[in-house]
Each structure stands twice: as C-alpha cells, then as structure tokens.
Design a protein around this motif. Structure first.
Motif, short mmCIF file in Angstrom:
data_model
loop_
_atom_site.label_atom_id
_atom_site.label_comp_id
_atom_site.label_asym_id
_atom_site.label_seq_id
_atom_site.Cartn_x
_atom_site.Cartn_y
_atom_site.Cartn_z
N UNK A 105 3.86 -21.04 -49.28
CA UNK A 105 2.43 -20.74 -49.07
C UNK A 105 2.26 -19.39 -48.39
N UNK A 106 3.02 -19.14 -47.32
CA UNK A 106 2.93 -17.88 -46.60
C UNK A 106 3.21 -16.69 -47.53
N UNK A 107 4.24 -16.82 -48.35
CA UNK A 107 4.62 -15.74 -49.26
C UNK A 107 3.55 -15.52 -50.32
N UNK A 108 2.93 -16.59 -50.76
CA UNK A 108 1.92 -16.49 -51.83
C UNK A 108 0.63 -15.86 -51.36
N UNK A 109 0.26 -16.07 -50.11
CA UNK A 109 -1.02 -15.54 -49.61
C UNK A 109 -0.87 -14.15 -48.99
N UNK A 110 0.36 -13.70 -48.80
CA UNK A 110 0.59 -12.45 -48.05
C UNK A 110 -0.16 -11.26 -48.63
N UNK A 111 -0.08 -11.07 -49.94
CA UNK A 111 -0.74 -9.92 -50.57
C UNK A 111 -2.25 -9.96 -50.35
N UNK A 112 -2.86 -11.12 -50.56
CA UNK A 112 -4.30 -11.25 -50.37
C UNK A 112 -4.67 -11.07 -48.89
N UNK A 113 -3.88 -11.66 -48.00
CA UNK A 113 -4.17 -11.58 -46.57
C UNK A 113 -4.18 -10.14 -46.08
#
Length: 367
Positions: A105-113
C-alpha cells in the motif's frame, strides 16, 4: 488467517500501545500516538486485501446541479484517509518492517502522495478533476498488480511462516515445560526504560546492542536469584515505540510445587531488571499484580490438569509472537527480537506428585 485468530492479534497489538511501566507498580500511562498509528496499520492491511480482491472503480466524477464533482466509493474514502498515513506510522515506529500488504500500500500511494502533498482533501481540489481521479485510480491499479505478483505471493508466504514458526515454537515449549510438572507459577513481566532514557532521540539513546546486553545480563542474574531447580523456563519479545523506546514483554515459568506468591516473584524479577541489569535505567510492570483485568487469565498458579488456564496461557503466547503479523523491528543480520529457553530434556523418571490427565490436550535460536 482465521478471523478469530486475527482478532486476538489485533487485541494484542492494541494492548501494546499502552504503557504501564512504573517501578512502584502503580502507574498507568496511556500512549495515544502509538494507538493511532496501530489503528492505521490495521486498517491499511484490511483495506489492501479488500482492494486486491475487488474490481470496483473507487474514484469517479459525478454531476451535481450541473457541476462536475469528485466522488469516491466507501473503499475509495478509506484509501483517501490513509494516503499520508505513512508519515504518522513512521513517526511512532521508525525502525520497523511491516506486513507485506501494508508495504505494498505504501509503495502504491507514494507517487500520488508526493504529487498531491499539499492537497489532503480531494473535495477541495480546484484543478482538473480528471487528473486527480486518474491519479487515484492508478494507485488502486498499482496496488492490485503488486498484490497479484509472484514476488508478493512469495513475500506474504515467508511472512506468515515466520510468525507461525515462532508461535508454534513457543506453544511446543510451554507444553514441554508443563510435561513433567503438576503445576507452574507463570509470571508475565514487562521490562522497559525510564523516561529520562526514553526521551532521548532514539538514534542518540539506547541502541539495539545495549538492550541485548541488558537482557543477557538480566537472565544470568535471574537464574542465580531463583532457588535452584525452580526456574523452568522463559520467553521474551522485544518491541520498540517512540513513547517507550525498546522494551521487552516476558513470560517466566517457575516450579509451582515449590514456589508460591506470583506477585512477589514478579516484583523480585522487575527489581532485578531495574537495579541490577540496567543499573537504575530500567522500569518494569508486574502483570501478575493485576491478573483480574485480563479477560482470559493464563498467569499465576496454573495446574497441569486445568485445561482452561492452560488454553488462556497459550492465548497469552499470541502476544509474544503473532503481533509480528502486522509489524516487527527490522534488525540486521541474525539479530533476534524473540527468544525462549532451551527445550527441556525429558527425564528418565517423572518428577512431582502423581496427577490426573487433563480433560483434553488440544532453544533460543528463534527469529
């Protein structure tokens, strides 16, 4: 993992967010920050599972009175509340490795965050809605791809094996300690460090090696302090949180046919940690002093034939092992965060008074 078992693990993880450390055995101090972080970890793990098994479009545009508005499903709303959760979690658990679903989850949202760092409320976005919606839906698709990958499946399998290995090892150990005894005096004592030590920045204060040396010294002193042949075994779990720094959750098994007064022995053990092992830097909490607060009490005097108490004792073992299902201290090399005594050797002749069989029956090199 079965829902009932997961519930026990969640309860153990939440319990770990409260600090009871007080050398006088009277203080109770709740730790709010860690609790908030733990609730987020639990929610993210559950959310990542749900997203990975769903094909729903979580974010979309809808028309309200002639104007395009941002909209999200319930699953999407949960994702929005956790996009920047890593900031809070890393603050309170800065040296930890997390459940593979949480890491994915952390890796998947990193770009958007990073791209939308200043936009914490999607509803207030005044730019191109389609750009925002597309970015969020790409988060969902990245997470689904990650969880379906072969690497992820190997990682989650390895993660489960480690947690189960430690748990099974401790359960087998408890059964072996009980095997030749009519009763055990079971103690649970938490060992930590004083506020003056904890309040230092964790990279400038206690180090992993310091805590390890304190534990090793403590166990040597304990074996010398307890009457010969009455110290039957122990288990320990090392944890770390911003508010409490490094601390141990321990269980001790004494010969109940020779020793009584579990509260007294819990205090003796705690004071040994404070005064001798840590040279005044430590604090402790004697769990046996408040046995009545545990819904399923498995500490104190436990008879070999008492099936209920023995089952409760095994439930307590979840606290020392399976909490790693969600997170564990990330250590280098072969450094351990869990351990137990050596498996007892079976004697040629049984010791202790004769006993009836229970109604039914359901070293140290541990990770």
């Amino acid at each position: 993992m079965k829902a009932k078992e997961l519930k026990h693990i969640e309860a153990a993880m939440l319990e770990s967010t409260a600090s009871y450390f007080d050398s006088n055995d009277t203080g109770v101090m709740s730790v709010g920050g860690e609790r908030s972080a733990v609730l987020k970890i639990r929610d993210i793990e559950s959310l990542a599972r749900e997203i990975s098994t769903s094909d729903e479009v979580c974010f979309y545009q809808k028309d309200m009175r002639g104007r395009a508005r941002f909209a999200a499903t319930k699953m999407g709303e949960r994702l929005l509340t956790n996009i920047w959760a890593k900031e809070v979690i890393d603050k309170y658990y800065p040296i930890h490795d997390f459940n593979p679903f949480v890491k994915a989850f952390f890796e998947s949202v990193e770009e958007h965050a990073q791209a939308f760092h200043s936009l914490r409320k999607a509803q207030s976005f005044d730019g191109d809605l389609l750009v925002l919606i597309d970015s969020l839906n790409r988060v969902v698709e990245r997470l689904r791809r990650a969880v379906k990958s072969k690497d992820f499946k190997n990682e989650i399998s390895s993660h489960r094996r480690l947690s189960n290995k430690n748990h099974k090892s401790l359960i087998s150990y408890i059964d072996a300690v009980f095997e030749e005894r009519s009763r055990l005096l079971v103690l649970r004592v938490d060992l930590g460090y004083s506020k003056s030590v904890v309040q230092r920045h964790f990279r400038e204060g206690l180090q992993f090696e310091d805590v390890k040396k304190h534990r090793e010294r403590f166990l040597r002193l304990l074996r010398a302090r307890v009457p010969p042949t009455t110290f039957l075994g122990h288990a320990w779990k090392l944890e770390f949180g911003l508010s409490k720094s490094f601390h141990y959750h321990c269980m001790f098994f004494l010969d109940g046919s020779k020793l009584r007064e579990d509260i007294v022995w819990g205090k003796i053990i705690g004071e040994l940690w404070v005064e001798n092992a840590t040279k005044g830097q430590g604090v402790y909490y004697n769990c046996n002093r408040r046995k009545n607060v545990y819904r399923a009490c498995g500490i104190g005097m436990v008879e070999h034939s008492d099936k209920g108490m023995r089952e409760n004792l095994k439930k307590a073992a979840i606290y020392l092992t399976k909490i790693e299902y969600y997170m564990r201290i990330a250590t280098e090399g072969r450094a351990r965060t869990f351990g137990r005594g050596e498996m007892p050797k079976k004697p040629l002749k049984k010791r202790g008074r004769p006993r009836g069989a229970p109604a039914s029956e359901g070293g140290e090199a541990i990770a």
